[in-house]
Enzyme design. Structure first.
Site, PDB file in Angstrom:
ATOM      1  N   CYS A  95       0.649  -1.280   0.122  1.00  0.00           N
ATOM      2  CA  CYS A  95       0.219   0.015   0.067  1.00  0.00           C
ATOM      3  C   CYS A  95       1.140   1.280  -0.009  1.00  0.00           C
ATOM      4  O   CYS A  95       1.896   1.430   0.716  1.00  0.00           O
ATOM      5  CB  CYS A  95      -0.874   0.020   1.132  1.00  0.00           C
ATOM      6  SG  CYS A  95      -1.885   1.405   1.146  1.00  0.00           S
ATOM      7  N   CYS A 103      -0.748   6.357   6.519  1.00  0.00           N
ATOM      8  CA  CYS A 103      -2.057   5.896   7.162  1.00  0.00           C
ATOM      9  C   CYS A 103      -1.589   5.157   8.433  1.00  0.00           C
ATOM     10  O   CYS A 103      -0.587   4.366   8.284  1.00  0.00           O
ATOM     11  CB  CYS A 103      -2.840   4.918   6.270  1.00  0.00           C
ATOM     12  SG  CYS A 103      -4.230   3.874   7.148  1.00  0.00           S
ATOM     13  N   CYS A 182      -8.131   0.799   0.210  1.00  0.00           N
ATOM     14  CA  CYS A 182      -7.613   0.225   1.337  1.00  0.00           C
ATOM     15  C   CYS A 182      -7.444  -1.289   1.119  1.00  0.00           C
ATOM     16  O   CYS A 182      -8.112  -2.341   0.714  1.00  0.00           O
ATOM     17  CB  CYS A 182      -8.150   0.209   2.486  1.00  0.00           C
ATOM     18  SG  CYS A 182      -7.809  -0.352   4.371  1.00  0.00           S
ATOM     19  N   GLN A 215     -16.628 -10.343  14.286  1.00  0.00           N
ATOM     20  CA  GLN A 215     -15.148 -10.386  13.848  1.00  0.00           C
ATOM     21  C   GLN A 215     -15.235  -9.911  12.475  1.00  0.00           C
ATOM     22  O   GLN A 215     -15.907 -10.187  11.634  1.00  0.00           O
ATOM     23  CB  GLN A 215     -14.784 -11.986  14.102  1.00  0.00           C
ATOM     24  CG  GLN A 215     -14.548 -12.111  15.248  1.00  0.00           C
ATOM     25  CD  GLN A 215     -13.165 -11.546  15.911  1.00  0.00           C
ATOM     26  OE1 GLN A 215     -12.379 -10.975  15.282  1.00  0.00           O
ATOM     27  NE2 GLN A 215     -12.980 -11.861  17.441  1.00  0.00           N
ATOM     28  N   CYS A 336      -8.193 -10.134  22.648  1.00  0.00           N
ATOM     29  CA  CYS A 336      -7.555  -9.410  21.657  1.00  0.00           C
ATOM     30  C   CYS A 336      -6.141  -8.629  21.849  1.00  0.00           C
ATOM     31  O   CYS A 336      -5.774  -7.928  21.181  1.00  0.00           O
ATOM     32  CB  CYS A 336      -8.481  -8.550  20.960  1.00  0.00           C
ATOM     33  SG  CYS A 336      -9.271  -7.192  21.890  1.00  0.00           S
TER      34      CYS A 336
END
Length: 378
Positions: A95, A103, A182, A215, A336
């Site tokens: 990217c 970003c 993205c 998720q 997480c």
């Protein structure tokens, strides 16, 4: 599966502790990876400062530009703006905005996928050692559903620019960067909006709010359900307590395993998710409310099995104490954040529960995030 896992933070507002060092550059060797998507760089004298540095890899020699820090700060933050001696695991980021000053969504696009997973394993191992006093073997497992670490986000939130364009935010900032495409988002990714969706896991269907939590990696639900069921090994007739239950993902499969949904109790902080859980796991008990407050006032009975899937800050002492009071034979903890997991594992240890198994899944490729499932037994 519980409430959203956190949000993009703006840069902290705080009182300056002396002269700003932002913009200064230093040549330095990169140390180990640290929790949060950066590596540790220790500047030599006369600075003698730790700089948490993005876009670097352990062992590299880089030029670090300070992005946050003043004379009086214990540590600074920085970006590797020039790589003098690259790691063999460094690649060109796919990217164009995954770069210093670009970003903030991806931390590791400059790293091979294999090394990304090794770095995440290092972080989990370090957190478990430092916060729980445990030496654990960690392998971060790939999960089907992405394309070489890209095109996995099924839901994605953008900043909408006045000219109709899309943008993402810089790291620790509200400043935006235009993003034409993205690369971690699927082409059919949805932005959160009102409504109801139906998600399918195996042969089961789940009703979920379109702007609620689910998720975002397409392979995540199957991977996590499989890990939880394997670890807990539920038996017919056992009683289950599912905390931070979301829309009932784990509860639905556990109800089938124990043979009766009335043996399953769910507690979830989000009222909308709880309403969906009632329909997704018909016959189970469901209560909407703060988990610690609900357990302090109700369900004061023994349970055989507990599932914990808290938000990023973890379950914390009050919930751990209340779970231990119910004396389950096994707890499956879905986490997480490895630091929160390690802290709570240490809290469980004080109640006589040991870490029996730990699996880690790469549900967020190109970022520093990693999902763990831990088994705690008495």
């Amino acid at each position: 599966m519980s409430r959203p896992r956190g949000r993009q933070r703006g840069q902290r507002s705080r009182s300056a502790k002396g002269r700003s060092r932002v913009g200064e550059r230093f040549e330095a060797e990169v140390g180990p990876v640290a929790h949060g998507g950066h590596c540790v760089v220790r500047l030599p004298e006369p600075e003698s400062r730790v700089v948490f540095t993005r876009h670097a890899l352990p062992g590299e020699r880089v030029v670090v530009e300070i992005t946050e820090g003043t004379e009086g700060d214990r540590f600074w933050r920085g970006d590797a703006v020039e790589v003098l001696d690259p790691s063999p695991d460094r690649v060109t980021a796919p990217c164009p905005v995954a770069r210093p000053g670009g970003c903030g969504g991806c931390d590791f696009q400059h790293v091979t996928l294999t090394r990304q997973r090794l770095l995440k394993a290092d972080v989990v191992r370090e957190q478990m050692g430092r916060l729980a006093g445990l030496d654990v073997d960690v392998t971060v497992e790939a999960v089907p559903g992405d394309l070489a670490g890209l095109r996995w986000r099924t839901r994605h939130r953008y900043v909408h620019l006045p000219d109709g364009g899309l943008a993402m935010r810089q790291h620790r900032s509200h400043r935006t960067v235009r993003v034409d495409d993205c690369l971690i988002a699927r082409h059919d990714a949805r932005e959160p909006q009102p409504g109801v969706l139906v998600e399918t896991v195996g042969e089961q269907q789940f009703e979920v709010a379109a702007d609620g939590f689910w998720q975002v990696h397409p392979g995540a639900p199957d991977a996590l359900v499989g890990a939880v069921l394997t670890m807990l090994a539920p038996k017919p007739g056992e009683k289950v307590l599912d905390l931070y239950a979301g829309v009932g993902l784990f509860a639905r499969f556990l109800a089938d395993a124990v043979g009766d949904p009335s043996l399953v109790t769910m507690v979830e902080g989000d009222a909308t998710a709880s309403r969906h859980a009632l329909r997704n796991v018909r016959g189970a008990r469901v209560t909407a409310g703060d988990v610690a407050e609900v357990l302090a006032a109700s369900y004061d009975e023994p349970f055989d099995l507990v599932v914990l899937d808290p938000p990023r800050e973890g379950a914390r002492r009050a919930v751990v104490d209340l779970v231990a009071d119910r004396a389950p034979r096994a707890v499956a903890y879905v986490a997480c954040d490895p630091a929160a997991l390690a802290r709570d594992v240490a809290l469980f240890a004080a109640h006589g529960y040991r870490l029996e198994a730990l699996r880690a899944f790469d549900l967020f490729p190109m970022t520093h995030h990693v999902e763990c499932v831990a088994l705690l037994v008495r």
